[in-house]
Enzyme design. Structure first.
Site, mmCIF file in Angstrom:
data_model
loop_
_atom_site.group_PDB
_atom_site.id
_atom_site.type_symbol
_atom_site.label_atom_id
_atom_site.label_comp_id
_atom_site.label_asym_id
_atom_site.label_seq_id
_atom_site.Cartn_x
_atom_site.Cartn_y
_atom_site.Cartn_z
ATOM 1 N N SER A 131 42.760 46.894 47.781
ATOM 2 C CA SER A 131 41.399 46.855 48.312
ATOM 3 C C SER A 131 41.303 47.132 49.801
ATOM 4 O O SER A 131 40.635 46.415 50.540
ATOM 5 C CB SER A 131 40.778 45.495 48.002
ATOM 6 O OG SER A 131 39.646 45.710 47.262
ATOM 7 N N GLU A 165 29.669 49.442 49.006
ATOM 8 C CA GLU A 165 30.597 50.204 48.156
ATOM 9 C C GLU A 165 29.925 50.655 46.866
ATOM 10 O O GLU A 165 30.174 51.739 46.354
ATOM 11 C CB GLU A 165 31.851 49.366 47.836
ATOM 12 C CG GLU A 165 32.715 49.141 49.057
ATOM 13 C CD GLU A 165 34.180 48.835 48.722
ATOM 14 O OE1 GLU A 165 34.829 49.632 48.004
ATOM 15 O OE2 GLU A 165 34.665 47.790 49.184
ATOM 16 N N ASP A 177 36.426 41.853 45.466
ATOM 17 C CA ASP A 177 37.219 42.319 46.605
ATOM 18 C C ASP A 177 36.615 41.896 47.933
ATOM 19 O O ASP A 177 37.314 41.431 48.833
ATOM 20 C CB ASP A 177 37.339 43.850 46.570
ATOM 21 C CG ASP A 177 37.981 44.334 45.293
ATOM 22 O OD1 ASP A 177 38.527 43.494 44.552
ATOM 23 O OD2 ASP A 177 37.928 45.547 45.025
#
Ligand code: ADP
Ligand code: MG
Length: 393
Positions: A131, A165, A177
């Site tokens: 990540s 994201e 994450d």
């Protein structure tokens, strides 16, 4: 206390020379993560057990008085610039889009973001499933908050990082994450309920070490397979709702119920649902085993999870299976599994702490004897989440 990454001093110096700032910048850092167990459960509203690890992305920064973002990446040796008011989705998928996406997400939540100069660097391996993207987003977001005098509310900011994201970059992952990157705590893993966002800290016993085994294999199939698997899960829910309309996600499905209603699903969908339903209970079981320092039970759970991801969910790869197999052959290893979405990337092993360096050397040598890829093996430590460094001068 956090052991600050040594390269942050170099990054701060780079920032000053590149942007011509006389004053030392401040530096925001955010860690990568490994997920100890609970794989492909996050987007099924379930539980996960990630741990922020001592691999970081750092952003040296200073406020600008105009409304622009200017950023330099050491990894890509590139400077990019954008007007804050012009940032709108869809963003690209290049490194700068993670920085711009963080600003976009803050603004979309109504925050007044000021202009900023940033230089970013890091030691989270890129694209290995630890990540690095979320570490970059969260380090950028922390820098933006500090520069704009926006109070840092970790869970809210992780949700905005997820929005960056998910909605700006367009990667349809869960929120694990970003939460791990901000909520990590030194010496602990994080039991996380992805539906309620409740978290519990789980101490990693001092006698245990987590070893990361990066296959070096590109995750070529990862994006399409990820979408395929999440579609299977949604299809399973749609069919099972025919028997119980109260089911909103696979989290709501008991193993006995899945067995009873098996006839509603084709074989592939059934096996994928079975992985998710069984994996749901493993984060609790592993949290309990770690709290009791029962490393044998903990390792068994990790190995069971790997077998389920390999045989039922079908997201492993020959390289991941090999690393897991080589790890489990070592007497100092309690268990091993792939971590992250699968199809390349990293596996992790639970090993006794004192034996971990020798374990890492031996497993890596055996792997390299069979696989010619840029692999790496290293011991990771659980660390605290995103923060501003005290000093970089
Ligand atoms: P993962 O998050 O598993 O590491 P991703 O493909 O989601 O893999 O994200 C990797 C991308 O994140 C890189 O291609 C790059 O654009 C960005 N990135 C991550 N770390 C850095 C860094 N230190 N500097 C610049 N960009 C980075
Ligand atoms: Mg990522």
């Amino acid at each position: 206390m956090t052991a600050d990454p040594p390269w942050t001093v170099r990054l701060a110096a780079e920032f000053r020379s590149r942007f011509g700032h006389a004053a030392a910048p401040r530096v925001a850092v955010a860690p990568g993560r490994v997920n100890l167990i609970g794989e492909h459960t996050d987007y099924n509203d379930g539980w996960v057990l990630p741990m922020a690890v001592d691999r970081w992305v750092g952003a040296a920064f200073a406020r600008r008085e105009d409304r622009r973002i200017r950023a330099y990446s050491r990894v890509f040796d590139e400077t990019r610039e954008i007007a804050l008011d012009g940032i709108a989705p869809p963003g690209g998928s290049d490194w700068f889009s993670f920085v711009a996406g963080a600003a976009w997400a803050l603004r979309s939540a109504g925050y007044r973001v000021s202009g900023i100069d940033l230089a970013v660097d890091g030691d989270v391996p890129l694209g290995s499933g630890l990540s690095s993207s979320s570490a970059l987003v969260m380090a950028s977001m922390l820098a933006l908050c500090e520069a704009s005098e926006i109070a840092w509310a970790p869970v809210e900011m992780a949700l905005l990082g997820h929005r960056a994201e998910h909605d700006y970059i367009g990667v349809k992952g869960g929120v694990m994450d970003q939460l791990a990157s901000v909520l990590g705590r030194e010496g602990h893993a994080l039991l996380l309920d992805c539906r309620t966002l409740e978290t519990d800290l789980v101490p990693l016993p001092a006698e245990a070490a987590i070893v990361v085994m990066d296959t070096g294999a590109p995750r070529i199939l990862a994006a399409s397979a990820y979408n395929d698997r999440s579609r299977s899960c949604r299809e399973a829910v749609a069919e099972l709702r025919g028997a119980d309309p109260g089911i909103a996600a696979l989290r709501d499905v008991e193993p006995g119920f899945l067995e009873f209603e098996r006839g509603r699903l084709d074989d592939t969908t059934y096996r994928r649902a079975l992985h998710v339903v069984e994996e749901m209970s493993r984060p609790f079981a592993l949290a309990l085993a770690l709290a009791e320092a029962d490393l044998v039970a903990a390792g068994r759970l990790m190995s069971e999870s790997h077998a389920s991801l390999r045989d039922l969910f079908e997201v492993s790869s020959p390289e991941l299976d090999l690393f897991v197999e080589l790890a489990r052959r070592q007497p100092t290893c309690f268990g091993a599994r792939l971590t992250g979405a699968g199809f390349g990337g990293c596996a992790i092993a639970l090993v006794s702490a004192e034996a971990a360096p020798a374990f890492a050397d031996e497993v890596h040598a055996s792997y390299r004897a069979e696989v010619d890829l840029p692999s790496s093996v290293f011991i990771c430590r659980p660390v605290s989440g995103a923060h501003i460094l005290d000093s970089t001068s």
